[in-house]
Scaffold this motif. Structure first.
Motif, PDB file in Angstrom:
ATOM      1  N   ASP A   1      14.219  25.000  45.946  1.00  0.00           N
ATOM      2  CA  ASP A   1      14.850  26.235  45.487  1.00  0.00           C
ATOM      3  C   ASP A   1      14.898  26.404  43.976  1.00  0.00           C
ATOM      4  O   ASP A   1      15.076  27.522  43.482  1.00  0.00           O
ATOM      5  CB  ASP A   1      16.271  26.321  46.045  1.00  0.00           C
ATOM      6  CG  ASP A   1      16.285  26.371  47.573  1.00  0.00           C
ATOM      7  OD1 ASP A   1      15.350  26.963  48.141  1.00  0.00           O
ATOM      8  OD2 ASP A   1      17.211  25.792  48.174  1.00  0.00           O
ATOM      9  N   LYS A   2      14.756  25.325  43.239  1.00  0.00           N
ATOM     10  CA  LYS A   2      14.806  25.406  41.781  1.00  0.00           C
ATOM     11  C   LYS A   2      13.453  25.876  41.228  1.00  0.00           C
ATOM     12  O   LYS A   2      12.405  25.612  41.798  1.00  0.00           O
ATOM     13  CB  LYS A   2      15.153  24.042  41.185  1.00  0.00           C
ATOM     14  CG  LYS A   2      16.522  23.521  41.584  1.00  0.00           C
ATOM     15  CD  LYS A   2      17.640  24.386  41.027  1.00  0.00           C
ATOM     16  CE  LYS A   2      19.003  23.774  41.316  1.00  0.00           C
ATOM     17  NZ  LYS A   2      20.106  24.605  40.788  1.00  0.00           N
TER      18      LYS A   2
ATOM     19  N   LYS B   1       7.934  29.556  43.022  1.00  0.00           N
ATOM     20  CA  LYS B   1       8.988  29.243  42.061  1.00  0.00           C
ATOM     21  C   LYS B   1       8.462  28.420  40.876  1.00  0.00           C
ATOM     22  O   LYS B   1       9.232  27.854  40.107  1.00  0.00           O
ATOM     23  CB  LYS B   1      10.136  28.512  42.751  1.00  0.00           C
ATOM     24  CG  LYS B   1      10.864  29.400  43.775  1.00  0.00           C
ATOM     25  CD  LYS B   1      12.094  28.712  44.326  1.00  0.00           C
ATOM     26  CE  LYS B   1      12.786  29.592  45.355  1.00  0.00           C
ATOM     27  NZ  LYS B   1      13.236  30.879  44.791  1.00  0.00           N
TER      28      LYS B   1
END
Length: 316
Positions: free
Chosen positions: A147-148, A182
């Motif tokens: 998620d980062k 991401k």
């Protein structure tokens, strides 16, 4: 056995001793401890060195072979340098690519890099061809989770975004950006005549940022550093990779693709010093050093100095 871990021969960490009792006189070989990854996790150091013995990606990219010899060659030169910073450095050995099984070797390197990060240490990765970067990325991504956001800063003459049938030392950044929404990419030192027009179009298609070699250092680096700042603030974490063929061939002849109009070594040092100061930088790799085509260890020595400079300035 397609891929195995091999642990560094302690003999590579040797050199002159000025004083064996005063830490202020120590060189790298008097400080670096050779441990396996499990030992590092039990007693973390500030830095964890790992080598990637691979030039399979270079072979696939039709480059000059020999980068698999670089990790220990760089260690031998690093060993001689004065140790100018505090903290502990641990050498956790090499990940080795055997029988052309690059993809498995990159996964293995990723697990090793993640293990160093989980131990609370900063990975210092000695390539290897620039395919090293993909394993480096896998380790960083595994450590920070899905998620980062992750920004990748590459000092390189080439985008390495080729659309080839199989992964190589010229495909990693396209692979990452196509797999990971991401992740972001900034390349410093791009050469117009080192990349086709199609590669510039690929970089733009994927939203990659870049600065041409001729524009690095303009206005006393003000614009370059501002671009690094702008890129860095958009990501939760950063990693940095140095492709040694970004450096002018007179200073770095021992690479797969020598560059007659590459960056000056002091310019590369300035870039690494600035990026190393970012507090959310996780790790560093140096790739494409080729001892087999070097001239009197010129490139290997330069690589060792750039590694030491980056370590000294990490999070400074």
């Amino acid at each position: 056995m397609g891929v195995v871990d091999i642990y560094t021969d302690k003999d590579v960490w040797s050199g002159r001793i000025d004083d064996d009792t005063n830490p202020a006189s120590f060189r790298f070989h008097q400080v670096v401890q050779v441990k396996d990854l499990d030992e590092l996790k039990a007693s973390a150091g500030d830095f964890g060195i790992v080598g990637f013995e691979s030039d399979e990606g270079v072979r696939r990219n039709k480059g000059r072979l020999g980068a698999r010899e670089a990790p220990d060659a760089i260690r031998k030169q690093l060993a001689k340098l004065p140790y100018h910073f505090g903290g502990q450095t641990v050498d956790t050995g090499n990940v080795q690519c055997e029988e052309g099984n690059l993809e498995q070797a990159q996964v293995k390197l990723g697990r090793h890099v993640a293990g160093i990060l989980e131990a609370g240490s900063v990975p210092i990765i000695l390539g290897g061809g620039h395919e090293t970067l993909y394993g480096h990325y896998l380790g960083a991504r595994a450590y920070i989770g899905p998620d980062k956001t992750l920004g990748i800063i590459n000092i390189d003459a080439h985008f390495d975004m080729r659309n080839d049938p199989e992964p190589s030392s010229g495909t990693m950044f396209r692979q990452i950006l196509e797999e990971d929404d991401k992740a972001g990419y900034l390349c410093l030192g791009i050469q117009a005549f080192g990349n086709t027009k199609a590669l510039f179009e690929t970089a733009e298609k994927h939203g990659s940022a870049y600065i041409l070699e001729k524009d690095i250092g303009v206005n006393d680096f003000h614009e370059t550093f501002a671009a690094i700042d702008d890129f860095s603030k958009r990501y939760d974490y950063l990693i940095v990779t140095l492709c040694t063929d970004s450096i002018v061939a007179s200073a770095a002849p021992g690479v797969s693709a020598p560059s007659p109009l590459g960056l000056d070594p002091k310019t590369v040092r300035a870039l690494l010093t600035y990026v190393a100061g970012k507090r959310h930088l996780l790790s560093f790799d140096i790739s494409e050093v080729n001892p087999l085509v070097d001239e009197r260890d010129k490139t290997v020595k330069l690589a060792a100095h750039l590694v030491a400079e980056t370590m000294q300035n990490f999070h400074s």
